[in-house]
Design a protein around this motif. Structure first.
Motif, PDB file in Angstrom:
ATOM      1  N   LEU A  97       0.867  -1.381   0.410  1.00 28.90           N
ATOM      2  CA  LEU A  97      -0.273   0.080  -0.063  1.00 28.90           C
ATOM      3  C   LEU A  97       0.667   0.942   0.115  1.00 28.90           C
ATOM      4  CD1 LEU A  97      -2.985   1.253   0.236  1.00 28.90           C
ATOM      5  CD2 LEU A  97      -2.494   0.810   2.625  1.00 28.90           C
ATOM      6  N   ILE A  98       1.961   0.861   0.641  1.00 31.08           N
ATOM      7  CA  ILE A  98       2.826   1.731   0.758  1.00 31.08           C
ATOM      8  C   ILE A  98       3.696   2.562  -0.055  1.00 31.08           C
ATOM      9  CG2 ILE A  98       5.279   3.358   1.427  1.00 31.08           C
ATOM     10  CD1 ILE A  98       4.257   1.735   4.474  1.00 31.08           C
ATOM     11  N   HIS A  99       3.723   1.710  -1.045  1.00 28.97           N
ATOM     12  CA  HIS A  99       3.984   1.876  -2.833  1.00 28.97           C
ATOM     13  C   HIS A  99       3.590   2.536  -3.826  1.00 28.97           C
ATOM     14  CE1 HIS A  99       7.616  -1.024  -1.833  1.00 28.97           C
ATOM     15  NE2 HIS A  99       8.251   0.368  -0.704  1.00 28.97           N
ATOM     16  N   GLN A 100       2.507   2.099  -3.530  1.00 28.46           N
ATOM     17  CA  GLN A 100       1.561   2.184  -4.625  1.00 28.46           C
ATOM     18  C   GLN A 100       1.078   3.602  -4.335  1.00 28.46           C
ATOM     19  OE1 GLN A 100      -2.613  -0.086  -4.748  1.00 28.46           O
ATOM     20  NE2 GLN A 100      -1.171  -1.792  -3.721  1.00 28.46           N
ATOM     21  N   ARG A 101       1.359   3.775  -3.136  1.00 30.04           N
ATOM     22  CA  ARG A 101       0.742   5.799  -2.676  1.00 30.04           C
ATOM     23  C   ARG A 101       1.772   6.454  -3.129  1.00 30.04           C
ATOM     24  NH1 ARG A 101      -1.812   5.620   3.547  1.00 30.04           N
ATOM     25  NH2 ARG A 101      -3.180   4.145   3.420  1.00 30.04           N
ATOM     26  N   LEU A 102       3.545   6.148  -2.762  1.00 32.46           N
ATOM     27  CA  LEU A 102       4.423   6.928  -3.465  1.00 32.46           C
ATOM     28  C   LEU A 102       4.400   6.963  -4.517  1.00 32.46           C
ATOM     29  CD1 LEU A 102       7.152   5.522  -1.195  1.00 32.46           C
ATOM     30  CD2 LEU A 102       5.972   7.606  -0.651  1.00 32.46           C
ATOM     31  N   ASP A 103       3.858   5.415  -5.840  1.00 32.37           N
ATOM     32  CA  ASP A 103       3.910   5.886  -6.925  1.00 32.37           C
ATOM     33  C   ASP A 103       2.541   6.455  -7.996  1.00 32.37           C
ATOM     34  OD1 ASP A 103       6.110   3.536  -6.910  1.00 32.37           O
ATOM     35  OD2 ASP A 103       4.586   2.628  -7.539  1.00 32.37           O
ATOM     36  N   ALA A 104       1.413   6.769  -6.720  1.00 30.33           N
ATOM     37  CA  ALA A 104       0.328   7.730  -7.346  1.00 30.33           C
ATOM     38  C   ALA A 104       1.663   9.509  -7.411  1.00 30.33           C
ATOM     39  CB  ALA A 104      -0.345   7.194  -6.237  1.00 30.33           C
ATOM     40  N   PRO A 134      11.082   8.242  -0.821  1.00 32.91           N
ATOM     41  CA  PRO A 134      11.478   7.584  -0.235  1.00 32.91           C
ATOM     42  C   PRO A 134      11.476   6.418  -1.025  1.00 32.91           C
ATOM     43  CG  PRO A 134       9.689   8.134   1.225  1.00 32.91           C
ATOM     44  CD  PRO A 134      10.092   8.786  -0.219  1.00 32.91           C
ATOM     45  N   GLU A 135      12.369   5.675  -0.340  1.00 28.59           N
ATOM     46  CA  GLU A 135      12.667   3.761  -0.828  1.00 28.59           C
ATOM     47  C   GLU A 135      12.467   3.832   0.109  1.00 28.59           C
ATOM     48  OE1 GLU A 135      15.125   0.633  -1.812  1.00 28.59           O
ATOM     49  OE2 GLU A 135      16.348   2.525  -1.921  1.00 28.59           O
ATOM     50  N   VAL A 136      11.311   2.557   0.847  1.00 29.24           N
ATOM     51  CA  VAL A 136      10.960   2.214   1.281  1.00 29.24           C
ATOM     52  C   VAL A 136      10.723   0.509   1.410  1.00 29.24           C
ATOM     53  CG1 VAL A 136       8.584   1.892   4.006  1.00 29.24           C
ATOM     54  CG2 VAL A 136       8.732   4.409   1.915  1.00 29.24           C
ATOM     55  N   THR A 137      11.145   0.437   2.654  1.00 28.99           N
ATOM     56  CA  THR A 137      11.623  -1.401   2.674  1.00 28.99           C
ATOM     57  C   THR A 137      11.254  -1.949   3.963  1.00 28.99           C
ATOM     58  OG1 THR A 137      13.347  -2.941   2.263  1.00 28.99           O
ATOM     59  CG2 THR A 137      14.315  -0.591   2.628  1.00 28.99           C
ATOM     60  N   LEU A 155       6.390  10.240   7.595  1.00 29.04           N
ATOM     61  CA  LEU A 155       6.144  10.661   6.216  1.00 29.04           C
ATOM     62  C   LEU A 155       5.929   9.407   5.193  1.00 29.04           C
ATOM     63  CD1 LEU A 155       7.300  14.141   5.605  1.00 29.04           C
ATOM     64  CD2 LEU A 155       4.953  13.469   5.751  1.00 29.04           C
ATOM     65  N   ALA A 156       7.373   8.853   5.307  1.00 29.90           N
ATOM     66  CA  ALA A 156       7.447   7.893   4.339  1.00 29.90           C
ATOM     67  C   ALA A 156       6.477   7.004   4.489  1.00 29.90           C
ATOM     68  CB  ALA A 156       8.631   6.913   4.534  1.00 29.90           C
ATOM     69  N   GLN A 157       6.025   6.654   5.943  1.00 35.68           N
ATOM     70  CA  GLN A 157       5.013   5.896   5.888  1.00 35.68           C
ATOM     71  C   GLN A 157       3.963   6.148   5.719  1.00 35.68           C
ATOM     72  OE1 GLN A 157       8.314   2.644   9.000  1.00 35.68           O
ATOM     73  NE2 GLN A 157       5.806   2.459   9.327  1.00 35.68           N
ATOM     74  N   ILE A 158       3.017   7.007   5.574  1.00 36.42           N
ATOM     75  CA  ILE A 158       2.161   7.172   5.022  1.00 36.42           C
ATOM     76  C   ILE A 158       1.926   7.549   3.742  1.00 36.42           C
ATOM     77  CG2 ILE A 158       1.472   8.626   6.929  1.00 36.42           C
ATOM     78  CD1 ILE A 158       2.021  10.904   5.408  1.00 36.42           C
ATOM     79  N   GLY A 159       3.224   7.064   2.887  1.00 36.27           N
ATOM     80  CA  GLY A 159       2.597   7.063   1.840  1.00 36.27           C
ATOM     81  C   GLY A 159       3.326   9.193   0.731  1.00 36.27           C
ATOM     82  N   ALA A 184      14.368  15.190   2.499  1.00 37.99           N
ATOM     83  CA  ALA A 184      15.185  14.641   2.110  1.00 37.99           C
ATOM     84  C   ALA A 184      15.902  14.713   1.117  1.00 37.99           C
ATOM     85  CB  ALA A 184      15.715  13.273   3.160  1.00 37.99           C
ATOM     86  N   GLU A 185      17.457  14.652   0.608  1.00 36.97           N
ATOM     87  CA  GLU A 185      17.751  14.132  -0.658  1.00 36.97           C
ATOM     88  C   GLU A 185      17.395  13.078  -1.369  1.00 36.97           C
ATOM     89  OE1 GLU A 185      22.215  13.975  -1.965  1.00 36.97           O
ATOM     90  OE2 GLU A 185      22.006  15.965  -1.254  1.00 36.97           O
ATOM     91  N   ARG A 186      18.117  12.384  -0.627  1.00 39.96           N
ATOM     92  CA  ARG A 186      17.165  10.477  -0.134  1.00 39.96           C
ATOM     93  C   ARG A 186      17.496  10.291   1.170  1.00 39.96           C
ATOM     94  NH1 ARG A 186      22.356   9.907  -2.537  1.00 39.96           N
ATOM     95  NH2 ARG A 186      23.307   8.161  -1.010  1.00 39.96           N
ATOM     96  N   ALA A 187      16.146   9.053   1.105  1.00 40.90           N
ATOM     97  CA  ALA A 187      16.196   8.408   2.069  1.00 40.90           C
ATOM     98  C   ALA A 187      15.739   7.094   1.969  1.00 40.90           C
ATOM     99  CB  ALA A 187      14.522   9.074   2.995  1.00 40.90           C
ATOM    100  N   ARG A 188      16.284   6.684   2.786  1.00 38.92           N
ATOM    101  CA  ARG A 188      15.856   4.650   2.482  1.00 38.92           C
ATOM    102  C   ARG A 188      15.490   4.278   3.846  1.00 38.92           C
ATOM    103  NH1 ARG A 188      20.521  -0.279   1.564  1.00 38.92           N
ATOM    104  NH2 ARG A 188      18.828  -1.918   0.893  1.00 38.92           N
ATOM    105  N   ILE A 189      13.770   3.885   4.306  1.00 37.76           N
ATOM    106  CA  ILE A 189      13.315   3.604   5.049  1.00 37.76           C
ATOM    107  C   ILE A 189      12.831   2.190   5.306  1.00 37.76           C
ATOM    108  CG2 ILE A 189      11.477   4.959   6.690  1.00 37.76           C
ATOM    109  CD1 ILE A 189      13.463   6.418   6.160  1.00 37.76           C
ATOM    110  N   GLY A 190      13.407   1.567   6.236  1.00 36.44           N
ATOM    111  CA  GLY A 190      12.902   0.172   6.974  1.00 36.44           C
ATOM    112  C   GLY A 190      11.393   0.537   7.184  1.00 36.44           C
TER     113      GLY A 190
END
Length: 878
Positions: A323-330, A576-579, A641-645, A650-656
């Motif tokens: 779901l997070i990835h779908q929101r970020l792509d949208a 962000p890259e959410v993983t 913020l990353a986990q609500i989509g 930030a310049e870039r972020a990788r969020i587990g």
């Protein structure tokens, strides 16, 4: 209230109705006023500041009375409900001029903190939840909650230990519970948010068999499997209680509630009240407003539906990676296509609050204009679909498919309701000409009768020779002829006097009575028919509730996503890259709120953050005002913020994925509960240590500052070790205890960092950068100087600090010397008596006595030498 033989008919009617609603304030409509009597009048008077008077009650004693004009109903109801009162509105069900005997009255509405539709009481950008709880015999607790203005209806079951967390997540305004479970009231109060209202209900409503029957009957289903709560008996009971409560308060007008869903808190990130407060996600710590909060910065929504959805996502960030990835792509697609985003924003800007307008229509509270604005908004659905149809991201495609075309309903509303319709259906002229033939005929009769009245006026003027004679109308006397006293001598004998005024007399005649009856009969039928037609149209809209609610949900999600895209564009956020990996990497991260509040010309200083398998705990030392607290908070907000989509600052972020965010920030007390600042601090720390997991994010801004230095440092030291060794959570710990930096040598996954400063003469400059390594100075005196402490105080503080630093340096030098000697000498090889004799050479009797009491055989060499140093300082009087 017992009836009395000499009560007036009105009071007997009041007391009969009041007996059915003993626990509410009954607002009793009498003409143009709402009146209250007896204890209700006293409560109303005290609550809203209305003067308490008395009403004559036949031969009985006068009764307390308080009331207000009918047009002020919403204002006074809002005041009462905000204070936790439940209010019943008793309306006149017929026009007094057509009533035979006492006017018929009924309770049409019961308004409570959790059940109300008042625009003056509700915030359009937040939900207002009614909640029911049921404590099952097996220990689980069923919870159901609904927003009656939007028809959002959900249920869940939790264990006792998770109950408070669930209620804090839901934030209900009113909680229903069984009288039989009164013993749980204290537990409820301790678990619930502040200022929630509690309502006790009869035990029989909390029966499982009755719950099953109630839910199946309401939703017209044979099984509850489709709702996901088939196996949740306690949740079913709670959901049934809500429906029964609403059936009582809303007179069974519940057709628009079409869906019940299961809430799984395991799919969302946990944010306890302290974290929501400390990160200022929804409300400011200063004044409780949206100003200076993450919600305030992020809210670029254009509809009330979208604003509520955004708040819901912020309060319950997702842990569903797909779901997070779908929101970020949208969001990414909307960011990339500014033309499409602008077009969608223009369409959304013109939409009404579909959910709340629908609910008003469904329960019979709608004004004619509500139907018109609903139709206007539904008419825009095809245009929204047009702009979404070419989108590539999965979520935007799903939203396009979820929208229903309601053009048939739109056409019927626009054909029925007059564009110039009045505010209330009771005022008439709501239905357009040509919509209903019988209504058109009745209107024509009324129009022709009015023409005939004008003719009667002209004929009577000619017959009597009174040019000023007038045919008039009012609600009390109906139609009448008014003649001034100056023309009294010209009044014909057959004129029947109706009323005497100061300057005129009022009369009637047979012809006027005839046409009055004809007009009033036609007018009464017209009003009845218009009311029925309007009600039927509202029912037709209510029958389309499922489609309208689906549209509302899809549009709310779209509005929230475009809000994220708008913020990303305006503020320079990145995707962000959410993983699912256990990592938190932020490059050049910024605080989303503080950077927007910077003075013109100043820029927020960005910082990096890396927490992974090698670094689990960042220990951050440095002075106040150097940026430690901001750094902690910005890290938490970026993860959220990353986990609500949303894109992130930030310049870039990788969020587990993080399951919970915990914060322990600042100093506060709870005097009402008898809790000191330090106890509150320890309570919060205990909550974190008992609930955090390896996938949590912990943000600690000072621990142990509310007690003595050694106590506090010892607690902070032990907590740090526990988080590192036992919990393993990703942690940022900002502290003034520089001594804790020694832990880096003992805890392999702890790394020291500091808030960098530059010293220039007698000034310090805070660089706002978080750098590797421990801080060398706290610069507390410099901060005190910046705060404006008197120069004499600053100078004296520097003198004391210099002395303390010298003594500390001497102590450390002695310990270092002793540690060096301990490496060369094996104390255990020296006979104890010889060791003591060599010490006696100091010649101090007190020292000699202390040494004689030592059991050096039980001390290690280093312990013995440290004890020796301590005694030597004692002997020298230091």
């Amino acid at each position: 209230m017992a009836k009395k033989q000499d009560d007036t008919p009105l009071m007997r009617q009041y007391e009969k109705i009041k007996s059915r609603y003993p626990d509410v304030i009954l607002l009793f409509r009498v003409g143009d006023f709402y009146e209250t009597f007896h204890d209700d009048a006293k409560r109303l008077s005290e609550a809203v500041g209305i003067v308490l008077t008395k009403r004559a009650n036949g031969a009985a004693a006068d009764v307390p009375l308080a009331g207000f004009p009918h047009h002020a109903l919403e204002t006074y109801v809002a005041k009462l409900v905000r204070q936790g009162f439940r209010v019943a509105v008793c309306e006149q069900m017929e026009d007094p001029k057509f009533a035979r005997g006492i006017v018929k009255r009924e309770v049409t509405d019961i308004i409570t903190p959790g059940v109300n539709f008042s625009d003056k009481l509700l915030d359009e950008k937040r939900n207002n939840y009614l909640c029911a709880v049921h404590f099952a015999a097996k220990g689980s607790i069923g919870i159901a909650f609904i927003d009656v203005t939007t028809a959002e209806f959900q249920a869940l079951e939790v264990e006792r230990g998770a109950f408070a967390e669930a209620l804090q997540t839901i934030q209900p305004s009113e909680i229903l519970y069984s009288k039989k479970q009164k013993a749980e009231r204290l537990f409820l109060e301790q678990s619930a948010p502040a200022q929630v209202a509690f309502t006790e209900l009869d035990e029989w409503l909390f029966s499982l068999d009755y719950a099953e029957q109630t839910l199946r009957n309401h939703f017209k289903v044979h099984s509850l499997k489709g709702f996901g709560i088939e196996s949740l008996d306690a949740a079913k009971v709670a959901a049934s209680v809500i429906l029964n409560y609403l059936a009582d308060t809303q007179r069974h007008k519940l057709e628009y509630i079409r869906k019940l869903s299961r809430l799984d808190l395991g799919d969302t990130m946990t944010l306890d009240p302290q974290t929501k407060r400390n990160l200022e996600i929804l409300y400011s710590m200063q004044d409780g407003s949206r100003s200076g909060t993450l919600l305030g910065i992020l809210d670029k929504t254009l509809t009330a539906m979208g604003a509520r959805m955004l708040k819901k996502w912020l309060a319950r960030p997702s842990r569903n990676l797909s779901l997070i990835h779908q929101r970020l792509d949208a969001v990414a697609e909307l960011v990339a296509d500014s033309h499409r985003r602008t077009a969608l924003r223009d369409l959304l800007r013109g939409l009404c609050d579909l959910e709340r307008v629908l609910s008003r229509i469904a329960i019979g509270r709608a004004a004619p204009r509500d139907l018109l604005i609903l139709a206007g908004s539904l008419a825009q659905i095809p245009n929204v679909q047009h702009y979404l149809s070419a989108c590539q991201s999965r979520l935007l495609q799903q939203l396009c498919a979820a929208l229903y075309d309601c053009s048939e309903l739109v056409s019927e509303i626009q054909a029925a309701i007059s564009p110039d319709a009045p505010a209330s259906p009771a005022d008439g002229n709501v239905i357009q000409a040509g919509y209903h033939a019988e209504l058109d005929e009745l209107r024509e009769i009324v129009r022709n009768a009015e023409k005939r009245l004008i003719q009667i006026q002209q004929e009577e003027r000619e017959k009597t020779g009174i040019a000023s004679l007038k045919v008039l109308y009012n609600k009390v006397f109906g139609y009448y002829i008014e003649i001034s006293h100056a023309n009294r001598s010209k009044v014909p004998p057959h004129y029947e006097r109706k009323q005497t005024l100061v300057n005129a007399e009022r009369y009637t005649i047979p012809a006027l009575k005839e046409y009055e009856a004809k007009i009033l009969s036609a007018e009464e039928k017209r009003l009845e028919l218009e009311t029925r037609l309007f009600s039927e149209l509202c029912q037709k809209v209510a029958s389309a509730a499922e489609r309208i609610q689906a549209n509302a949900e899809a549009l709310a999600i779209l509005d929230t996503l475009q809000s994220f895209a708008e913020c990303a564009t305006l503020y320079g956020y990145s995707k962000p890259e959410v993983t699912d990996e256990d990592i938190l990497q932020i490059v050049q991260g910024r605080h989303p709120v503080l950077e927007r509040l910077m003075p013109p010309g100043e820029k927020y200083v960005p910082n990096d953050c890396l927490l992974d398998s090698e670094t689990r705990l960042m220990l951050i030392t440095g002075p106040n005002m150097a940026g430690k607290s901001s750094y902690l908070r910005q890290t938490g907000l970026i993860v959220l913020l990353a986990q609500i989509g949303s894109f992130v600052p930030a310049e870039r972020a990788r969020i587990g994925l993080v399951d919970k965010i915990f914060t322990r920030v600042g100093a506060s007390d709870n005097l009402a509960a008898g809790e000191s600042t330090f106890l509150v601090e320890m309570n919060e720390a205990a909550h974190i240590l008992n609930h955090a997991t390896a996938r949590s994010l912990i943000l600690l801004d000072e621990i142990g500052r509310g007690t003595s230095t050694y106590d506090g440092m010892s607690i902070a030291w032990a907590i740090t070790e526990h988080i590192h060794d036992v919990i393993g959570a990703k942690t940022l710990f900002a502290t003034h205890y520089h001594e804790l930096s020694e832990l880096e040598a003992h805890l392999p996954r702890l790394k020291n960092f500091n808030a960098a400063v530059v010293e220039t003469g007698d000034r310090v400059i805070f660089l706002r950068k978080i750098e590797r390594g421990a801080a060398q100075n706290s610069f507390g005196i410099e901060v005190a100087k910046m705060a404006g402490l008197p120069a004499s105080v600053i100078e004296r503080a520097r003198e004391i600090l210099a002395r303390l630093e010298r003594e500390e340096a001497q102590r450390l030098a002695e310990e270092k010397d002793l540690r060096s000697k301990a490496k060369k000498v094996e104390l255990r090889a020296i006979p104890q008596e010889n060791f003591q004799i060599s010490l006696f050479e100091m010649g101090d009797s007190k020292l000699r006595e202390a040494l004689l009491q030592l059991d050096l055989n039980r001390l290690t060499p280093i312990e013995a030498l440290l004890k020796l140093a301590e005694l030597r300082r004692l002997a020298e009087g230091k």
